[in-house]
Write a protein that holds these residues in place. Structure first.
Motif, short mmCIF file in Angstrom:
data_model
loop_
_atom_site.label_atom_id
_atom_site.label_comp_id
_atom_site.label_asym_id
_atom_site.label_seq_id
_atom_site.Cartn_x
_atom_site.Cartn_y
_atom_site.Cartn_z
N LYS B 76 0.92 -1.16 -0.04
CA LYS B 76 0.06 -0.03 -0.07
C LYS B 76 0.86 1.27 0.02
N GLY B 77 1.96 1.03 0.88
CA GLY B 77 2.96 2.36 0.84
C GLY B 77 3.49 2.59 -0.57
N TYR B 78 3.93 1.54 -1.30
CA TYR B 78 4.57 1.62 -2.41
C TYR B 78 3.51 2.32 -3.52
N LEU B 79 2.16 1.96 -3.38
CA LEU B 79 1.01 2.29 -4.48
C LEU B 79 0.95 3.88 -4.12
N ILE B 80 0.70 4.20 -2.83
CA ILE B 80 0.53 5.52 -2.55
C ILE B 80 1.66 6.34 -2.89
N SER B 81 2.74 6.01 -2.65
CA SER B 81 3.81 6.83 -3.13
C SER B 81 3.96 6.86 -4.69
N PHE B 82 3.57 5.88 -5.41
CA PHE B 82 3.71 5.74 -6.74
C PHE B 82 2.57 6.88 -7.34
N LEU B 83 1.40 6.85 -6.57
CA LEU B 83 0.31 8.00 -6.78
C LEU B 83 0.43 9.33 -6.57
N ILE B 84 1.07 9.64 -5.57
CA ILE B 84 1.78 10.67 -5.14
C ILE B 84 2.77 11.31 -6.25
N GLY B 85 3.69 10.60 -6.52
CA GLY B 85 4.52 11.03 -7.69
C GLY B 85 3.86 11.21 -8.91
N SER B 86 2.87 10.21 -9.32
CA SER B 86 2.50 10.30 -10.88
C SER B 86 1.18 11.40 -10.74
N LEU B 87 0.42 11.72 -9.84
CA LEU B 87 -0.85 12.44 -9.80
C LEU B 87 -0.17 14.13 -9.63
N SER B 88 0.76 14.19 -8.96
CA SER B 88 1.20 15.61 -8.91
C SER B 88 1.87 16.31 -10.05
#
Lengths: 159, 223
Positions: B76-88
């Motif tokens: 989940k941590g990986y996924l959220i990190s990935f989302l933070i990076g790609s959606l910003s």
């Protein structure tokens, strides 16, 4: 085709957003305008440079220096150029697309593109200040190494 | 001069065109014609790219995703990190303060590296742009390799660094001998300053900038 998909996506997203919250949508449009304004000069500059480079440098020279057969040395040079350049990533795509059409190799272009986004020479002091020198050095050198690796593999696969 | 340093790339291009024009007028026309082609291509996609990016930023602000970060462990941590990076939105250095905040909340090096790399490379409008100029297969291959590379890199970095030794924060302090409790700082930056038991306190120390210091009329905010 991809252009149409992109435009449809933007229009669709804007319509949904407008229906849900017109104020937020207005804010988004304002933000988009601001973003475009702040980047316009760089975008126009890069596009003008593309025309200049393609006119001055013949495809033969491009192919000789950074073409498919130019070897690992050219790849490393391209990666270095990508490291020190700071241009918005999305103008990098027309740039490398135009160079590819003039005979540049996929490997060299990929090296440039990948270090352009992942390794930052200009932003290094800021990164070191935020996370400490060690972190910045390790992250940037690892990114550089991986960028070369990615470039070599993409170059082999896409040949 | 100011204009020149603000528009470095454009200035460089214009200078090049001027020299070319003096040297060979015909080639100038040729260069402009080549550029025109790319102008038209970019004009078709740019507004869409900016609108999409901006809509994402308004509807899914980085701060909102950060709330779901939790302790950032596991997949989940990986996924959220990935989302933070790609959606910003924004260039990679815009990610630095975001990552710093997360580090202070206990995020691992692994996740920070994922955020930084995803922020730099994985953006939806960007991917479409890549397809347009380089083709689908190129985009897919490069994308898969890049994501794989930064996952490996994240693990490697954690092994090498063990933990981030954050540089000593030049955190702000209040000099209570000087403070006259005018509360100018609280009014101007209610997020940063507050009042606790008749004393000014600092809630948030993310900003170590001059601006915060200069708000105090008696200079009681120091580093």
């Amino acid at each position: 085709m991809s252009t149409i998909i992109l435009i449809l996506m933007a229009v669709g997203a804007a319509l949904v957003s407008l229906k849900k919250d017109s104020l937020k949508t207005k804010k988004a449009f304002g933000g988009a305008k601001k973003m475009m304004g702040s980047m316009l000069s760089d975008i126009v500059g890069v596009l003008l440079l593309i025309g200049l480079v393609l006119t001055l440098i013949s495809p033969e020279i491009i192919e000789k220096t950074i073409g498919g057969e130019s070897g690992i040395f050219a790849v490393i040079i391209s990666a270095l150029i990508g490291t020190i350049t700071l241009i918005p990533a999305f103008v990098a795509f027309p740039l490398i697309g135009s160079l590819r059409d003039s005979g540049a190799g996929i490997m060299t272009l990929t090296a440039f593109l990948t270090t352009l986004t992942m390794v930052g020479f200009v932003t290094f002091p800021l990164e070191a200040k935020t996370f400490g020198k060690k972190f910045a050095i390790v992250r940037n050198s690892l990114s550089f190494g991986f960028a070369i690796g990615i470039a070599v593999i993409v170059g082999q696969v896409m040949r | 001069m100011k204009w020149l340093s603000k528009n470095k790339i454009l200035s460089l291009a214009l200078l090049g065109y001027m020299i070319l024009g003096l040297y060979n007028f015909e080639m100038l026309g040729l260069a402009l014609k080549t550029s025109k082609y790319y102008f038209i291509e970019m004009l078709q996609i740019l507004p869409a790219v900016f609108i999409l990016t901006s809509l994402l930023q308004v509807w899914v602000p980085t701060t909102t995703i950060m709330k779901y970060f939790g302790d950032g462990s596991g997949v989940k941590g990986y996924l959220i990190s990935f989302l933070i990076g790609s959606l910003s939105a924004g260039p990679i250095y815009a990610a630095f303060p975001v990552c710093k905040t997360l580090l202070k909340k206990g995020a691992s090096i692994r996740n920070v590296v994922i955020i930084l790399s995803a922020w730099a490379v994985v953006k939806v409008p960007m991917l479409i742009n890549e397809i347009k100029f380089m083709g689908v297969s190129y985009m897919v291959i490069r994308w898969i390799l890049t994501v794989a590379a930064f996952l490996v890199m994240a693990i490697l970095m954690e092994k090498i660094l063990k933990m981030v030794e954050l540089p000593q924060d030049q955190g702000l302090k209040i000099d209570y001998k000087r403070c006259i409790m005018c509360k100018a700082c609280v009014r101007k930056y209610p997020d940063v300053f507050g009042v606790l038991k008749d004393k000014i306190v600092i809630h948030e120390e993310d900003n170590f900038n001059e601006q915060l210091m200069s708000i105090c009329p008696v200079g009681a905010i120091t580093t």
